[in-house]
Structure formats: structure tokens, C-alpha cells
Design a protein around this motif. Structure first.
Motif, short mmCIF file in Angstrom:
data_model
loop_
_atom_site.label_atom_id
_atom_site.label_comp_id
_atom_site.label_asym_id
_atom_site.label_seq_id
_atom_site.Cartn_x
_atom_site.Cartn_y
_atom_site.Cartn_z
N MET A 1 0.85 -1.18 0.00
CA MET A 1 0.00 0.00 0.00
C MET A 1 0.89 1.24 0.00
N THR A 2 0.57 2.19 -0.84
CA THR A 2 1.42 3.36 -0.99
C THR A 2 0.90 4.59 -0.28
N GLY A 3 -0.23 4.51 0.39
CA GLY A 3 -0.76 5.67 1.09
C GLY A 3 -1.60 6.54 0.18
N LEU A 4 -1.53 7.84 0.43
CA LEU A 4 -2.31 8.81 -0.33
C LEU A 4 -1.35 9.76 -1.03
N GLN A 5 -1.52 9.88 -2.32
CA GLN A 5 -0.80 10.89 -3.09
C GLN A 5 -1.84 11.72 -3.82
N ALA A 6 -1.67 13.03 -3.73
CA ALA A 6 -2.61 13.92 -4.41
C ALA A 6 -1.87 15.14 -4.94
N SER A 7 -2.23 15.51 -6.11
CA SER A 7 -1.78 16.76 -6.72
C SER A 7 -3.05 17.44 -7.20
N ILE A 8 -3.43 18.53 -6.54
CA ILE A 8 -4.76 19.12 -6.74
C ILE A 8 -4.65 20.59 -7.09
N THR A 9 -5.44 21.00 -8.08
CA THR A 9 -5.70 22.41 -8.33
C THR A 9 -7.21 22.58 -8.31
N SER A 10 -7.69 23.48 -7.46
CA SER A 10 -9.12 23.74 -7.34
C SER A 10 -9.32 25.25 -7.21
N ARG A 11 -10.22 25.79 -8.01
CA ARG A 11 -10.47 27.23 -7.99
C ARG A 11 -11.84 27.52 -7.39
N HIS A 12 -11.90 28.59 -6.61
CA HIS A 12 -13.17 29.07 -6.06
C HIS A 12 -13.11 30.59 -6.08
N ASP A 13 -13.82 31.21 -6.99
CA ASP A 13 -13.75 32.65 -7.22
C ASP A 13 -12.29 33.04 -7.47
N ALA A 14 -11.73 33.95 -6.66
CA ALA A 14 -10.35 34.40 -6.85
C ALA A 14 -9.34 33.48 -6.16
N ASP A 20 0.30 19.70 -3.38
CA ASP A 20 0.71 18.30 -3.52
C ASP A 20 0.76 17.69 -2.13
N VAL A 21 0.20 16.49 -1.98
CA VAL A 21 0.15 15.80 -0.69
C VAL A 21 0.70 14.39 -0.89
N ASP A 22 1.53 13.95 0.04
CA ASP A 22 2.03 12.57 0.05
C ASP A 22 1.97 12.10 1.49
N ALA A 23 0.98 11.26 1.80
CA ALA A 23 0.76 10.79 3.17
C ALA A 23 0.95 9.28 3.21
N ALA A 24 1.90 8.83 4.01
CA ALA A 24 2.19 7.40 4.12
C ALA A 24 1.15 6.71 4.99
N PRO A 25 0.82 5.46 4.68
CA PRO A 25 -0.14 4.73 5.52
C PRO A 25 0.43 4.50 6.91
N GLY A 26 -0.45 4.56 7.90
CA GLY A 26 -0.04 4.34 9.29
C GLY A 26 0.62 5.54 9.93
N ARG A 27 0.69 6.64 9.23
CA ARG A 27 1.30 7.87 9.76
C ARG A 27 0.23 8.93 9.95
N ILE A 28 0.49 9.86 10.83
CA ILE A 28 -0.42 10.98 11.04
C ILE A 28 0.10 12.16 10.23
#
Length: 84
Positions: A1-14, A20-28
Motif C-alpha cells: 500500500m502506498t498511502g495517499l498521493q494527491a496533486s490538486i488544483t481547485s479554484r473558487h472565485d479568486a 501536492d500531498v504525500d501521506a504514508a499509511p499508518g502515519r499521522i
């Protein structure tokens, strides 16, 4: 299991969340920042409650940015990642 990897762009008005998020499993992993910095926007995007404009969210081996939030809550990949 590689945990959570995310690369996100989200716009809301301005406001533009570009993270970028890299969270290992079993870690806080903590999300810290001042008011208005996008902490809730990030968590909502990861949960599928807010659409992302660009990017990818991967939990373990599953790409989940194209799975609606209801399906994730009912036993999708997020549950497998955080199960003990």
C-alpha cells in the motif's frame, strides 16, 4: 500500500488551491495554515465533496478523483487505507 498521493488544483472565485500531498499509511499527517489558506478546501477535495479542476488523487493503488463521494464513503479505497 502506498498511502495517499494527491496533486490538486481547485479554484473558487479568486482563490486557487494548488497543493501536492504525500501521506504514508499508518502515519499521522497534519494540515496546517492560517484562515483562508485552503485547509477545508483540500479536505473536501480529498473526500470528493469538492470537484478538482486539475490533478489526481490516488489512495493505495486506486485513482479516486473520478469516484463520487458517496461511493468512497460506502467502502471505497479510503476505508482500506485507514483501516487498522
Amino acid at each position: 500500500m502506498t498511502g495517499l498521493q494527491a496533486s490538486i488544483t481547485s479554484r473558487h472565485d479568486a482563490f486557487v488551491l494548488d497543493v501536492d500531498v504525500d501521506a504514508a499509511p499508518g502515519r499521522i499527517t497534519a494540515i496546517l495554515g492560517p484562515n483562508g489558506s485552503g485547509k477545508t478546501t483540500l479536505l473536501n477535495a480529498l473526500a470528493g465533496l469538492r470537484p478538482i479542476d486539475h490533478g489526481r488523487i490516488v489512495i493505495g493503488d486506486a485513482v479516486v478523483d473520478d469516484i463520487e463521494a458517496v461511493r468512497r464513503r460506502r467502502g471505497g479505497s479510503a476505508r482500506r487505507l485507514f483501516r487498522r
